[in-house]
Design an enzyme around this catalytic site. Structure first.
Site, PDB file in Angstrom:
ATOM      1  N   GLU A  36     -27.180  -8.600  93.524  1.00  0.00           N
ATOM      2  CA  GLU A  36     -27.616  -9.659  92.619  1.00  0.00           C
ATOM      3  C   GLU A  36     -28.276 -10.800  93.384  1.00  0.00           C
ATOM      4  O   GLU A  36     -29.200 -11.440  92.877  1.00  0.00           O
ATOM      5  CB  GLU A  36     -26.410 -10.204  91.842  1.00  0.00           C
ATOM      6  CG  GLU A  36     -25.673  -9.183  90.994  1.00  0.00           C
ATOM      7  CD  GLU A  36     -24.314  -9.671  90.526  1.00  0.00           C
ATOM      8  OE1 GLU A  36     -23.817  -9.139  89.516  1.00  0.00           O
ATOM      9  OE2 GLU A  36     -23.741 -10.576  91.165  1.00  0.00           O
ATOM     10  N   THR A 114     -24.292 -10.524  86.845  1.00  0.00           N
ATOM     11  CA  THR A 114     -24.283  -9.530  85.781  1.00  0.00           C
ATOM     12  C   THR A 114     -22.951  -9.602  85.041  1.00  0.00           C
ATOM     13  O   THR A 114     -21.973 -10.175  85.531  1.00  0.00           O
ATOM     14  CB  THR A 114     -24.504  -8.125  86.350  1.00  0.00           C
ATOM     15  OG1 THR A 114     -23.534  -7.855  87.365  1.00  0.00           O
ATOM     16  CG2 THR A 114     -25.902  -8.014  86.954  1.00  0.00           C
ATOM     17  N   LYS A 197     -18.399 -10.603  79.377  1.00  0.00           N
ATOM     18  CA  LYS A 197     -17.231 -10.696  80.250  1.00  0.00           C
ATOM     19  C   LYS A 197     -17.657 -10.450  81.692  1.00  0.00           C
ATOM     20  O   LYS A 197     -18.531  -9.635  81.964  1.00  0.00           O
ATOM     21  CB  LYS A 197     -16.131  -9.693  79.848  1.00  0.00           C
ATOM     22  CG  LYS A 197     -16.468  -8.234  80.071  1.00  0.00           C
ATOM     23  CD  LYS A 197     -15.328  -7.306  79.666  1.00  0.00           C
ATOM     24  CE  LYS A 197     -14.212  -7.211  80.688  1.00  0.00           C
ATOM     25  NZ  LYS A 197     -14.544  -6.351  81.840  1.00  0.00           N
ATOM     26  N   ASP A 198     -17.032 -11.204  82.610  1.00  0.00           N
ATOM     27  CA  ASP A 198     -17.349 -11.027  84.029  1.00  0.00           C
ATOM     28  C   ASP A 198     -16.070 -11.173  84.852  1.00  0.00           C
ATOM     29  O   ASP A 198     -14.966 -11.177  84.309  1.00  0.00           O
ATOM     30  CB  ASP A 198     -18.424 -12.023  84.481  1.00  0.00           C
ATOM     31  CG  ASP A 198     -17.898 -13.430  84.725  1.00  0.00           C
ATOM     32  OD1 ASP A 198     -16.771 -13.756  84.254  1.00  0.00           O
ATOM     33  OD2 ASP A 198     -18.594 -14.216  85.384  1.00  0.00           O
ATOM     34  N   MET A 199     -16.239 -11.301  86.187  1.00  0.00           N
ATOM     35  CA  MET A 199     -15.091 -11.372  87.074  1.00  0.00           C
ATOM     36  C   MET A 199     -15.086 -12.648  87.918  1.00  0.00           C
ATOM     37  O   MET A 199     -14.328 -12.749  88.880  1.00  0.00           O
ATOM     38  CB  MET A 199     -15.057 -10.133  87.983  1.00  0.00           C
ATOM     39  CG  MET A 199     -14.906  -8.826  87.218  1.00  0.00           C
ATOM     40  SD  MET A 199     -15.055  -7.343  88.257  1.00  0.00           S
ATOM     41  CE  MET A 199     -13.583  -7.493  89.276  1.00  0.00           C
ATOM     42  N   GLU A 200     -15.935 -13.635  87.572  1.00  0.00           N
ATOM     43  CA  GLU A 200     -16.036 -14.852  88.373  1.00  0.00           C
ATOM     44  C   GLU A 200     -16.152 -16.157  87.596  1.00  0.00           C
ATOM     45  O   GLU A 200     -15.670 -17.201  88.044  1.00  0.00           O
ATOM     46  CB  GLU A 200     -17.261 -14.778  89.313  1.00  0.00           C
ATOM     47  CG  GLU A 200     -17.170 -13.768  90.436  1.00  0.00           C
ATOM     48  CD  GLU A 200     -17.575 -12.364  90.016  1.00  0.00           C
ATOM     49  OE1 GLU A 200     -17.123 -11.407  90.669  1.00  0.00           O
ATOM     50  OE2 GLU A 200     -18.341 -12.234  89.035  1.00  0.00           O
ATOM     51  N   ASP A 223     -23.730  -3.556  81.050  1.00  0.00           N
ATOM     52  CA  ASP A 223     -22.982  -2.502  80.350  1.00  0.00           C
ATOM     53  C   ASP A 223     -22.432  -3.036  79.040  1.00  0.00           C
ATOM     54  O   ASP A 223     -22.169  -4.230  78.902  1.00  0.00           O
ATOM     55  CB  ASP A 223     -21.839  -1.982  81.230  1.00  0.00           C
ATOM     56  CG  ASP A 223     -20.925  -3.091  81.726  1.00  0.00           C
ATOM     57  OD1 ASP A 223     -19.858  -3.297  81.119  1.00  0.00           O
ATOM     58  OD2 ASP A 223     -21.284  -3.751  82.720  1.00  0.00           O
TER      59      ASP A 223
END
Length: 265
Positions: A36, A114, A197-200, A223
């Site tokens: 990214e 992303t 939704k993300d992870m950060e 996705d």
């Protein structure tokens, strides 16, 4: 320096007010993955800083440069020293956000990356969202008030003019440390009214709020979480193409910001 309390709060408010009246001169871009980050690095011709002020031995990578009178700093957490994969997730993003703010003193943070999207909320592959609110979906603490702390709902810095000018989609972001979605996570994400939704993101927002630095969040959908394909398979399949869309959106955002004050966003 004023002692903690009313005096220091007043000083912070005065500093923020002063920044809002002057053109933004320093932007910190936080990105989780090398795939990214590199298109943005190349687009703005940023160079890696081999002598960053980060602690010795950490894998964090700092790129810097100047674009249209704006000092651009891009930081990604680097590769995990044990496994060699991108250091994704809330812990790494919290650490690099804190260290980067301390070292670089930005006027504004852009957390770009992303994300998974929900078709039930109107998200499609390649869509780019400007986030309105962020929250966690995997910090479940079923005790009064602690439950709200766990969710950690925060509003992103409001940028109505940016949103209108670039015609981006807007939605709420939910953050957790797993790529998949358990039934418990799904219930929390639904309660958060999230489109992506993300992870950060919520971790970056927590640190930015703590240190009183305005932050915006630009997320591109790789996705469809509530779709037919397995998340990991769809994510990897679309990562390269969606990263290009993310790069274009970040460029447009920075072009819009150039020459403007925070209050004009």
């Amino acid at each position: 320096m004023a002692p903690h309390g009313q005096g220091s709060d007043a000083a912070v408010e005065a500093m923020v007010a002063q920044v809002e009246k002057h053109p933004i001169s320093s932007i910190l871009i936080i990105i989780a993955m090398q795939t990214e980050a590199l298109p943005v690095v190349n687009k703005f011709q940023l160079t890696e800083n081999p002598n960053s002020s980060f602690p010795k031995g950490v894998p964090w990578v700092h790129y810097h440069g100047t674009y249209k009178d704006i000092i651009l700093n891009l930081v990604w957490p680097g590769k995990d020293l044990t496994s060699g994969v991108d250091s994704v997730g809330t812990i790494s993003s919290s650490l690099v956000t804190y260290a980067s703010i301390q070292a670089l003193q930005p006027d504004l943070i852009i957390n770009a990356g992303t994300a998974g999207g929900f078709k039930a909320k109107g998200a499609g592959i390649g869509d780019v969202f400007l986030v309105s609110h962020v929250a966690f979906h995997d910090r479940r603490i079923p005790i009064p008030v602690f439950d709200l702390y766990g969710i950690g709902l925060r509003q992103a810095f409001s940028t109505p003019n940016l949103l209108k000018a670039l015609n981006l989609k807007i939605g709420k972001l939910s953050t957790g440390d797993s790529l998949d979605m358990s039934p418990w996570d799904e219930a929390s994400i639904t309660a958060n009214d999230a489109t992506v939704k993300d992870m950060e993101g919520a971790a970056v927002a927590y640190v930015a709020d703590l240190l009183k630095v305005p932050a915006i969040f630009v997320k591109a959908v790789t996705d469809i979480v509530d779709g037919e394909k397995p998340t990991a398979e769809e994510f990897l399949q679309n990562l390269a193409a969606v990263t290009a869309a993310l790069d274009q959106a970040v460029t447009q955002v920075i072009d819009f910001i150039s020459g403007k004050c925070l209050s004009e966003l």
